[in-house]
Design a protein around this motif. Structure first.
Motif, PDB file in Angstrom:
ATOM      1  N   ALA A 118       0.851  -1.188   0.000  1.00 30.09           N
ATOM      2  CA  ALA A 118       0.000   0.000   0.000  1.00 30.09           C
ATOM      3  C   ALA A 118       0.888   1.241   0.000  1.00 30.09           C
ATOM      4  O   ALA A 118       1.972   1.216   0.574  1.00 30.09           O
ATOM      5  CB  ALA A 118      -0.884  -0.018   1.238  1.00 30.09           C
ATOM      6  N   PRO A 119       0.425   2.317  -0.626  1.00 28.21           N
ATOM      7  CA  PRO A 119       1.230   3.538  -0.601  1.00 28.21           C
ATOM      8  C   PRO A 119       1.358   4.043   0.831  1.00 28.21           C
ATOM      9  O   PRO A 119       0.416   3.981   1.604  1.00 28.21           O
ATOM     10  CB  PRO A 119       0.417   4.512  -1.455  1.00 28.21           C
ATOM     11  N   THR A 120       2.516   4.501   1.200  1.00 29.96           N
ATOM     12  CA  THR A 120       2.734   4.933   2.569  1.00 29.96           C
ATOM     13  C   THR A 120       3.756   6.051   2.603  1.00 29.96           C
ATOM     14  O   THR A 120       4.555   6.207   1.690  1.00 29.96           O
ATOM     15  CB  THR A 120       3.207   3.749   3.435  1.00 29.96           C
ATOM     16  N   LEU A 121       3.689   6.820   3.653  1.00 23.50           N
ATOM     17  CA  LEU A 121       4.660   7.902   3.783  1.00 23.50           C
ATOM     18  C   LEU A 121       5.896   7.435   4.530  1.00 23.50           C
ATOM     19  O   LEU A 121       6.900   8.118   4.574  1.00 23.50           O
ATOM     20  CB  LEU A 121       4.027   9.078   4.528  1.00 23.50           C
ATOM     21  N   GLY A 122       5.814   6.339   5.203  1.00 21.41           N
ATOM     22  CA  GLY A 122       6.972   5.849   5.941  1.00 21.41           C
ATOM     23  C   GLY A 122       6.590   4.631   6.750  1.00 21.41           C
ATOM     24  O   GLY A 122       5.463   4.500   7.191  1.00 21.41           O
ATOM     25  N   LEU A 123       7.484   3.720   6.937  1.00 19.37           N
ATOM     26  CA  LEU A 123       7.209   2.512   7.691  1.00 19.37           C
ATOM     27  C   LEU A 123       8.029   2.522   8.969  1.00 19.37           C
ATOM     28  O   LEU A 123       9.179   2.946   8.971  1.00 19.37           O
ATOM     29  CB  LEU A 123       7.599   1.270   6.878  1.00 19.37           C
ATOM     30  N   PRO A 124       7.447   2.115  10.072  1.00 18.55           N
ATOM     31  CA  PRO A 124       8.251   2.033  11.282  1.00 18.55           C
ATOM     32  C   PRO A 124       9.323   0.972  11.104  1.00 18.55           C
ATOM     33  O   PRO A 124       9.084  -0.046  10.450  1.00 18.55           O
ATOM     34  CB  PRO A 124       7.231   1.607  12.347  1.00 18.55           C
ATOM     35  N   PRO A 125      10.482   1.176  11.687  1.00 19.69           N
ATOM     36  CA  PRO A 125      11.573   0.239  11.457  1.00 19.69           C
ATOM     37  C   PRO A 125      11.325  -1.140  12.036  1.00 19.69           C
ATOM     38  O   PRO A 125      11.882  -2.116  11.578  1.00 19.69           O
ATOM     39  CB  PRO A 125      12.757   0.911  12.156  1.00 19.69           C
ATOM     40  N   ASP A 126      10.438  -1.238  13.041  1.00 18.60           N
ATOM     41  CA  ASP A 126      10.258  -2.550  13.668  1.00 18.60           C
ATOM     42  C   ASP A 126       9.052  -3.301  13.128  1.00 18.60           C
ATOM     43  O   ASP A 126       8.650  -4.302  13.665  1.00 18.60           O
ATOM     44  CB  ASP A 126      10.127  -2.399  15.190  1.00 18.60           C
ATOM     45  N   ARG A 127       8.444  -2.796  12.054  1.00 21.75           N
ATOM     46  CA  ARG A 127       7.314  -3.532  11.480  1.00 21.75           C
ATOM     47  C   ARG A 127       7.839  -4.813  10.839  1.00 21.75           C
ATOM     48  O   ARG A 127       8.761  -4.768  10.038  1.00 21.75           O
ATOM     49  CB  ARG A 127       6.611  -2.693  10.432  1.00 21.75           C
ATOM     50  N   PRO A 128       7.266  -5.961  11.214  1.00 21.66           N
ATOM     51  CA  PRO A 128       7.777  -7.202  10.621  1.00 21.66           C
ATOM     52  C   PRO A 128       7.513  -7.247   9.118  1.00 21.66           C
ATOM     53  O   PRO A 128       6.511  -6.704   8.637  1.00 21.66           O
ATOM     54  CB  PRO A 128       6.990  -8.296  11.349  1.00 21.66           C
ATOM     55  N   GLU A 129       8.420  -7.902   8.435  1.00 23.18           N
ATOM     56  CA  GLU A 129       8.261  -7.989   6.984  1.00 23.18           C
ATOM     57  C   GLU A 129       7.029  -8.809   6.624  1.00 23.18           C
ATOM     58  O   GLU A 129       6.279  -8.472   5.732  1.00 23.18           O
ATOM     59  CB  GLU A 129       9.512  -8.628   6.391  1.00 23.18           C
ATOM     60  N   PHE A 130       6.854  -9.887   7.325  1.00 19.85           N
ATOM     61  CA  PHE A 130       5.693 -10.732   7.099  1.00 19.85           C
ATOM     62  C   PHE A 130       4.880 -10.723   8.385  1.00 19.85           C
ATOM     63  O   PHE A 130       5.149 -11.510   9.278  1.00 19.85           O
ATOM     64  CB  PHE A 130       6.113 -12.161   6.740  1.00 19.85           C
ATOM     65  N   PRO A 131       3.911  -9.801   8.478  1.00 18.02           N
ATOM     66  CA  PRO A 131       3.211  -9.623   9.737  1.00 18.02           C
ATOM     67  C   PRO A 131       2.624 -10.912  10.295  1.00 18.02           C
ATOM     68  O   PRO A 131       2.626 -11.126  11.481  1.00 18.02           O
ATOM     69  CB  PRO A 131       2.100  -8.630   9.394  1.00 18.02           C
ATOM     70  N   GLU A 132       2.098 -11.733   9.416  1.00 20.59           N
ATOM     71  CA  GLU A 132       1.508 -12.966   9.917  1.00 20.59           C
ATOM     72  C   GLU A 132       1.741 -14.065   8.905  1.00 20.59           C
ATOM     73  O   GLU A 132       2.048 -13.807   7.764  1.00 20.59           O
ATOM     74  CB  GLU A 132      -0.001 -12.791  10.145  1.00 20.59           C
ATOM     75  N   ARG A 178       7.089 -18.043  15.137  1.00 19.92           N
ATOM     76  CA  ARG A 178       5.941 -17.177  14.858  1.00 19.92           C
ATOM     77  C   ARG A 178       4.701 -17.960  14.466  1.00 19.92           C
ATOM     78  O   ARG A 178       3.620 -17.392  14.327  1.00 19.92           O
ATOM     79  CB  ARG A 178       6.292 -16.177  13.762  1.00 19.92           C
ATOM     80  N   PHE A 222      -1.958   2.314   9.605  1.00 16.89           N
ATOM     81  CA  PHE A 222      -1.394   3.611   9.263  1.00 16.89           C
ATOM     82  C   PHE A 222      -1.657   3.961   7.796  1.00 16.89           C
ATOM     83  O   PHE A 222      -2.078   5.076   7.477  1.00 16.89           O
ATOM     84  CB  PHE A 222       0.110   3.585   9.543  1.00 16.89           C
ATOM     85  N   ASP A 223      -1.443   2.997   6.937  1.00 20.21           N
ATOM     86  CA  ASP A 223      -1.656   3.242   5.501  1.00 20.21           C
ATOM     87  C   ASP A 223      -3.119   3.562   5.210  1.00 20.21           C
ATOM     88  O   ASP A 223      -3.427   4.426   4.393  1.00 20.21           O
ATOM     89  CB  ASP A 223      -1.230   2.026   4.678  1.00 20.21           C
ATOM     90  N   ILE A 256       3.421   4.246  16.807  1.00 19.26           N
ATOM     91  CA  ILE A 256       4.801   4.097  16.323  1.00 19.26           C
ATOM     92  C   ILE A 256       4.875   4.524  14.862  1.00 19.26           C
ATOM     93  O   ILE A 256       5.784   5.233  14.444  1.00 19.26           O
ATOM     94  CB  ILE A 256       5.276   2.633  16.492  1.00 19.26           C
ATOM     95  N   HIS A 299       6.844   7.837  12.918  1.00 21.21           N
ATOM     96  CA  HIS A 299       7.783   7.721  11.804  1.00 21.21           C
ATOM     97  C   HIS A 299       7.258   8.344  10.515  1.00 21.21           C
ATOM     98  O   HIS A 299       7.912   8.293   9.494  1.00 21.21           O
ATOM     99  CB  HIS A 299       8.123   6.252  11.554  1.00 21.21           C
ATOM    100  N   THR A 309       6.047  11.169   7.822  1.00 23.13           N
ATOM    101  CA  THR A 309       6.622  12.455   7.425  1.00 23.13           C
ATOM    102  C   THR A 309       5.617  13.571   7.663  1.00 23.13           C
ATOM    103  O   THR A 309       4.456  13.335   7.981  1.00 23.13           O
ATOM    104  CB  THR A 309       7.026  12.421   5.946  1.00 23.13           C
TER     105      THR A 309
END
Lengths: 183, 370
Positions: free
Chosen positions: A168-182, B155, B287-288, B344, B348, B350
């Motif tokens: 999804a388009p986003t302005l920024g991702l938190p660094p600790d967001r898992p790559e594969f959430p589930e 997980r 967030f998105d 969080i 982060h 902008t």
């Protein structure tokens, strides 16, 4: 229409073939297209070994059961060529389905060769990994390849981690967001 | 017609759908037409074809659409097997142990491999080996399938990799030996995975049905329910759900006779999810979504309500029981956890959104309702 002395050869490379019930399913890995061949078209295609002309193909394909008229074989070759299931350049055919059915008469119901490209007018195609890329998966080269429901709105194809992915388009991702959430 | 009614129609169609032999679903034509898009959307089209083949529904345009889905999935199965073999070949060459879960490992238990859709390849590798595995898979030529690598099973399961690997079974994929989870571990994983996503895809409950009815003699339920009591209860709940909605033969399982004891909210939540055709876990991140709806508070409100309605996921998130008590306390706690994630994410983000007062309102709505 193919000339009588022409000896077509069935493509074998980059194809996945699966026989189910009364039809032959063929997936073209190179062009990413799926086709369904009915029994008659499948018999003609299988007989295309590069040594047989139309007459010999007619005999060979008829050995599998139904006696085929020459028009049916020519129509099958035309359809197979259009689907790029034969080696060599495509020859524009002039036979129409209606003409062939008229020539076959009552035999048309069983002898008409059909090569159908599998295009589902439903979300099945959109959900198929053969035709679209799910959320957070890749590699993609454009957002158009992403599955419609993947991102709760328009997706973008961006480089993330190790490859281009549908996200999804986003302005920024938190660094600790898992790559594969589930899972 | 309520969402529960629509979900119930899907349940009626798919009852026993994983069994060989012809079925004769008792549906009205209108019902059949109404659920068709939902079945396609959730990858259940091929299975729907399996259910209606040989009936009058098969000759309709909708039936032909399901037939196309069946053809497509059948080819997908073949292509997926080729790509899976390539993945396994690369991992073998790199000396990496991998356990295959879901996907092909499940579809081989169906009457035909094309009855189930395919997406990515899910593999569990030994903890710490994911980096090496990714490197092996990233080497040219580029793979043509997505691989979901799990760095250890932490997980997805409470057991360690070695415990799962010890109980794994070997299946043959062409010339390749594929290690897949043992039947007990796979059933547990399939059940918990479905619940974690609110069972929004009917095919997940069918997968569970296949695991339950296809379990081998000597199947060890104690092992299946796992070392964590609460997880074991969830697995039993999932099997009871499959019995209740799809008619799974649950004799000889700990869930036998449980459908009557299943809480109503659990059944209704699953039917609502089936009627929606999408799950909250597959929506865009909070967030998105808020960014996308920043100028439309109403849409943001609808989005927040949609995200609130996930009692199953909330119960699992919080570690609660499947009982008849209200779900809202679990939903509140789960929402609070997600709010933390949102905060969080906002930190982060902008700058542009700060200058938009409606964006602030949207964020507040989101915070209040997550």
């Amino acid at each position: 229409m193919r000339r009588e002395n022409e000896q077509p050869r069935a493509r074998t490379g980059d194809l996945v073939v699966k026989e189910v019930a009364e039809e032959l399913l063929v997936y073209d890995l190179a062009r990413q297209k799926a086709h369904s061949l009915n029994r008659v078209a499948a018999a003609v295609w299988r007989a295309c070994d590069g040594t047989r002309g139309v007459a010999a193909l007619r005999v060979a394909a008829s050995e599998s059961g139904q006696a085929l008229p020459t028009e049916a074989v020519q129509y099958a070759l035309q359809a197979l060529g259009r689907a790029r299931l034969l080696e060599g350049p495509i020859e524009e055919g002039r036979l129409t389905r209606r003409e062939v059915m008229a020539r076959l008469g009552t035999a048309a119901a069983v002898a008409l060769p059909l090569v159908t490209t599998i295009v589902t007018p439903t979300p099945a195609a959109a959900q198929s990994p053969l035709t679209c890329i799910p959320f957070n998966q890749g590699p993609c080269t454009s957002a158009a390849q992403c599955c419609p429901d993947a991102c709760a709105g328009p997706c973008v194809c961006v480089f993330s981690k190790d490859k281009f992915r549908c996200v999804a388009p986003t302005l920024g991702l938190p660094p600790d967001r898992p790559e594969f959430p589930e899972l | 017609m309520t969402p529960e009614w629509t979900g119930g129609v899907i349940a009626r169609l798919l009852a026993g759908a994983w069994r060989p032999g012809n079925l004769h679903p008792e549906l009205e034509a209108e019902e059949f037409e109404r659920i068709a898009p939902l079945l396609h959307q959730t990858g259940t089209g091929a299975l729907a074809w399996w259910c209606v083949r040989g009936t009058a529904f098969a000759d309709t345009e909708t039936g032909e659409g399901f037939h196309q889905a069946y053809r497509l999935h059948t080819l997908e199965a073949e292509v997926h097997a080729l790509r899976l073999a390539e993945v396994l070949c690369r991992l073998d060459a790199a000396g990496i142990d991998a356990l295959l879960i879901k996907g092909w490992a499940l579809s081989r238990r169906y009457p035909e491999v094309g009855l189930r859709p395919y997406s990515d390849v899910d593999l569990i590798v030994r903890p710490g080996e994911a980096g090496a595995a990714r490197a092996a898979l990233a080497a040219p030529p580029e793979l043509e399938c997505a691989v979901d690598l799990h760095d250890g099973p932490s997980r997805v399961d409470a057991l360690g990799f070695d415990q799962l690997a010890e109980r794994a079974e070997v299946a043959q994929l062409g010339t390749h030996a594929v290690r897949i989870l043992g039947p007990e571990d796979h059933l547990r994983l399939v059940a918990l995975h479905a619940l974690r996503h609110g069972v929004f895809r009917p095919i997940w409950l069918v997968d569970l049905a296949v695991c339950v009815e296809g379990r081998p003699p000597g199947f060890d339920w104690e092992r299946c329910l796992g070392p964590i009591r609460r997880q074991g209860e969830w697995v039993i709940g999932a099997v009871a759900l499959a019995e209740c909605l799809l008619g799974v033969r649950a004799e000889g399982t700990p869930a036998a006779g449980r459908p009557g004891a299943l809480p109503g909210w659990l059944i209704r939540a699953v039917l609502r999810n089936w009627a929606r055709g999408t799950g909250t876990s597959h929506l865009a991140p909070v967030f998105d979504a808020l960014v996308a709806h920043r100028r439309h508070p109403r849409l943001a409100w609808a989005e927040a309500r949609r995200r609130w309605d996930r009692p199953i996921e909330a119960t699992l998130d919080v570690g609660g029981p499947f009982n008849a008590l209200p779900r809202w306390p679990f939903q509140v706690i789960a929402a609070a956890r997600r709010t933390r994630e949102l905060l969080i994410a906002l930190r982060h983000a902008t700058a542009p959104r700060r200058h938009n007062p409606r964006a602030g309102l949207t964020a507040l709505v989101g915070l209040a309702c997550l």
